[in-house]
Design a protein around this motif. Sequence first.
Motif, PDB file in Angstrom:
ATOM      1  N   PRO A 183      31.118   7.509  30.446  1.00 32.06           N
ATOM      2  CA  PRO A 183      31.970   8.743  29.722  1.00 32.06           C
ATOM      3  C   PRO A 183      33.113   9.108  30.835  1.00 32.06           C
ATOM      4  N   ASN A 198      30.405   7.001  21.676  1.00 30.89           N
ATOM      5  CA  ASN A 198      29.735   7.358  22.881  1.00 30.89           C
ATOM      6  C   ASN A 198      29.874   6.297  23.703  1.00 30.89           C
ATOM      7  N   ASN A 208      32.443  15.166  20.322  1.00 27.46           N
ATOM      8  CA  ASN A 208      33.376  13.919  20.225  1.00 27.46           C
ATOM      9  C   ASN A 208      32.829  12.931  19.009  1.00 27.46           C
ATOM     10  N   LYS A 209      31.654  13.181  18.644  1.00 33.74           N
ATOM     11  CA  LYS A 209      30.922  12.393  17.469  1.00 33.74           C
ATOM     12  C   LYS A 209      31.838  12.978  16.360  1.00 33.74           C
ATOM     13  N   VAL A 239      29.297  15.854  23.588  1.00 34.83           N
ATOM     14  CA  VAL A 239      29.108  14.714  22.925  1.00 34.83           C
ATOM     15  C   VAL A 239      28.992  14.768  21.197  1.00 34.83           C
TER      16      VAL A 239
END
Length: 91
Positions: A52, A48, A41-42, A38
Amino acid sequence: MDLQKIQWAAIKVINSIRNRGLEVDVIQFRDDVWDAIVENNKRIGFRNEPNPKFAGCKAERQESLTLAFRITASWTHKDAIRELDVVDLNE
């Protein structure tokens, strides 16, 4: 933890499953791996998502998982389901 190594291993297993004509139902990640994915990915600009996906597969966080990830796959032969556990990668 080497996140890139874990992600690479998960993708390799998913591709191997698909190459055998099986369907990946879900990939579950251990808490710390999920959090790292997570955050990564940010960092690279992905938002988000409420549902997912990882490598096109449904992805879930699994609190009680001791392995880096677990993949559940199925095939059409008698509607069988096969759970594949993948061991940790010398973290």
